[in-house]
Enzyme design. Structure first.
Site, PDB file in Angstrom:
ATOM      1  N   GLU A   1      -5.400   9.692   9.212  1.00 24.61           N
ATOM      2  CA  GLU A   1      -3.997   9.600   9.638  1.00 24.61           C
ATOM      3  C   GLU A   1      -3.733  10.435  10.887  1.00 24.61           C
ATOM      4  O   GLU A   1      -2.817  10.136  11.644  1.00 24.61           O
ATOM      5  CB  GLU A   1      -3.076   9.974   8.479  1.00 24.61           C
ATOM      6  CG  GLU A   1      -3.333   9.003   7.342  1.00 24.61           C
ATOM      7  CD  GLU A   1      -2.178   8.745   6.433  1.00 24.61           C
ATOM      8  OE1 GLU A   1      -1.280   9.592   6.351  1.00 24.61           O
ATOM      9  OE2 GLU A   1      -2.186   7.667   5.802  1.00 24.61           O
TER      10      GLU A   1
ATOM     11  N   CYS B   1     -11.162   3.141  -0.895  1.00 24.56           N
ATOM     12  CA  CYS B   1      -9.903   3.671  -0.349  1.00 24.56           C
ATOM     13  C   CYS B   1      -9.585   2.901   0.928  1.00 24.56           C
ATOM     14  O   CYS B   1     -10.488   2.579   1.712  1.00 24.56           O
ATOM     15  CB  CYS B   1     -10.041   5.165  -0.037  1.00 24.56           C
ATOM     16  SG  CYS B   1      -8.580   5.870   0.755  1.00 24.56           S
TER      17      CYS B   1
ATOM     18  N   CYS C   1      -3.691  -0.963  -2.090  1.00 22.56           N
ATOM     19  CA  CYS C   1      -4.000   0.454  -2.285  1.00 22.56           C
ATOM     20  C   CYS C   1      -4.980   0.615  -3.454  1.00 22.56           C
ATOM     21  O   CYS C   1      -4.722   0.127  -4.554  1.00 22.56           O
ATOM     22  CB  CYS C   1      -2.683   1.162  -2.594  1.00 22.56           C
ATOM     23  SG  CYS C   1      -2.826   2.906  -2.941  1.00 22.56           S
TER      24      CYS C   1
ATOM     25  N   HIS D   1      -8.409   3.773   3.676  1.00 19.51           N
ATOM     26  CA  HIS D   1      -8.668   4.409   4.971  1.00 19.51           C
ATOM     27  C   HIS D   1     -10.146   4.408   5.371  1.00 19.51           C
ATOM     28  O   HIS D   1     -10.467   4.597   6.538  1.00 19.51           O
ATOM     29  CB  HIS D   1      -8.177   5.860   4.947  1.00 19.51           C
ATOM     30  CG  HIS D   1      -6.690   5.997   4.879  1.00 19.51           C
ATOM     31  ND1 HIS D   1      -5.928   5.404   3.889  1.00 19.51           N
ATOM     32  CD2 HIS D   1      -5.818   6.667   5.675  1.00 19.51           C
ATOM     33  CE1 HIS D   1      -4.668   5.706   4.086  1.00 19.51           C
ATOM     34  NE2 HIS D   1      -4.558   6.466   5.166  1.00 19.51           N
TER      35      HIS D   1
ATOM     36  N   ASP E   1       0.869  -1.183   0.000  1.00 20.37           N
ATOM     37  CA  ASP E   1       0.000   0.000   0.000  1.00 20.37           C
ATOM     38  C   ASP E   1       0.902   1.228   0.000  1.00 20.37           C
ATOM     39  O   ASP E   1       2.095   1.141   0.274  1.00 20.37           O
ATOM     40  CB  ASP E   1      -0.893  -0.008   1.264  1.00 20.37           C
ATOM     41  CG  ASP E   1      -1.757   1.248   1.353  1.00 20.37           C
ATOM     42  OD1 ASP E   1      -2.351   1.629   0.326  1.00 20.37           O
ATOM     43  OD2 ASP E   1      -1.830   1.867   2.435  1.00 20.37           O
ATOM     44  N   SER E   2       0.284   2.379  -0.255  1.00 21.19           N
ATOM     45  CA  SER E   2       1.029   3.634  -0.215  1.00 21.19           C
ATOM     46  C   SER E   2       1.486   3.967   1.205  1.00 21.19           C
ATOM     47  O   SER E   2       2.367   4.799   1.380  1.00 21.19           O
ATOM     48  CB  SER E   2       0.123   4.757  -0.723  1.00 21.19           C
ATOM     49  OG  SER E   2      -1.067   4.784   0.047  1.00 21.19           O
TER      50      SER E   2
HETATM   51  N1  DGL Z   1      -3.928   3.919  -0.044  1.00 19.16           N
HETATM   52  C1  DGL Z   1      -4.615   4.991  -0.746  1.00 19.16           C
HETATM   53  C2  DGL Z   1      -5.839   4.420  -1.456  1.00 19.16           C
HETATM   54  O1  DGL Z   1      -6.388   3.409  -1.076  1.00 19.16           O
HETATM   55  C3  DGL Z   1      -5.005   6.103   0.185  1.00 19.16           C
HETATM   56  C4  DGL Z   1      -3.842   6.905   0.708  1.00 19.16           C
HETATM   57  C5  DGL Z   1      -3.055   7.595  -0.368  1.00 19.16           C
HETATM   58  O2  DGL Z   1      -3.566   8.522  -1.008  1.00 19.16           O
HETATM   59  O3  DGL Z   1      -1.929   7.167  -0.583  1.00 19.16           O
HETATM   60  O4  DGL Z   1      -6.263   4.981  -2.426  1.00 19.16           O
END
Ligand code: DGL
Length: 261
Positions: free
Chosen positions: A148, A180, A69, A182, A6-7
């Site tokens: 976050e 997403c 992600c 989050h 993931d990011s």
């Molecule tokens: N992991 C990203 C997503 O699911 C969210 C956080 C980011 O923008 O890196 O799109």
């Protein structure tokens, strides 16, 4: 091992769902905390990062890959599949499958980062399978930083969620995809603001079901994967804040391991 990237650490919601579904499998997670967020970046940059993330996991022993992600799943899946000859799962198709195979949803809302919404991937996949479904989207860029910051139950967060969901509410959606990493952490607020009658599809849960079915149907691959129930969580940057947030999402993440990019 099953590798998931993931990011950042938001993807631990996907790892958490995967672990719940497949507790015996060894899992390697990589969160690119040094370069997060991806959702505000261009597709070219996200593709480059996603390929680097995948390489890190493969070097560590991943034999199948999960793109946790949504942003990377939206823009980088094709390039990842061209670059690596291994099973690669992304979070979009399972959520879309859930929507199109169910006759309930006729007016579907999708929320995600700007990059995910602008990629049109969710919209195109739903339309291709079921042109009768109306799709409405809303990018929700402020939700990632709020999560976050740990503002999961603050008045400000409720107001912003309400504001983002208002246009979808006006469209009288019956189904909402959380596109997403989050957003599962805000699921209760999202459900309250969009209304009880709207079915929420959590892409982390639909993904886990897909991986589980794949392994059940491909025992030659499942048999090659180690199953000691270990979970290692790597990140490209560690701060106290990242460590704290990671452990809130997933208990196993109380010992993040650093990988220098
Ligand atoms: N992991 C990203 C997503 O699911 C969210 C956080 C980011 O923008 O890196 O799109």
């Amino acid at each position: 091992m099953i590798g998931i990237f993931d990011s950042g650490i938001g993807g631990l919601t996907v790892a958490r769902a995967l672990i719940k579904c497949l507790p015996e499998y060894d899992i390697l997670y990589f969160g690119d905390t040094a370069r997060t967020p991806y959702g505000t970046k261009s597709p070219e940059t996200v593709i480059q990062y996603a390929i680097e993330d995948a390489k890190i996991l493969i070097e560590k022993g991943a034999q199948i890959l999960v793109v946790g992600c949504n942003t990377a799943s939206s823009v980088a899946t094709e390039k990842l599949r061209e670059s690596f000859d291994m099973p690669i799962f992304e979070v979009i198709s399972p959520a879309v499958h859930e929507v199109v195979s169910n006759n309930r949803g006729k007016r579907v809302g999708i929320i995600g980062t700007r990059a995910t919404v602008n990629s049109n991937v969710y919209q195109d996949k739903i339309k291709a399978a079921r042109p009768d479904i109306k799709v409405f989207t809303a990018p929700c860029p402020l939700l990632v930083p709020l999560v976050e910051e740990g503002w999961l139950n603050r008045g400000e967060t409720r107001k912003i969620v309400k504001r983002y969901l208002y246009p979808l509410k006006l469209k009288q959606i019956d189904t909402l995809i959380l596109g997403c990493t989050h957003y599962p952490l805000l699921k209760e607020i999202i459900q309250a603001k969009i209304g009880k009658r709207v079915k929420i599809i959590d892409s982390s849960e639909t993904l886990s079901g897909t991986v589980k079915n794949f392994l059940a149907g491909n025992t030659h691959i499942a048999n090659r994967l180690s199953k000691k129930g270990t979970h290692r969580i790597f990140v490209s940057d560690i701060t106290n804040h990242i460590q704290k947030l990671a452990s809130t999402i997933l208990k196993d993440a109380n010992k993040l391991e650093h990988i220098k990019l």
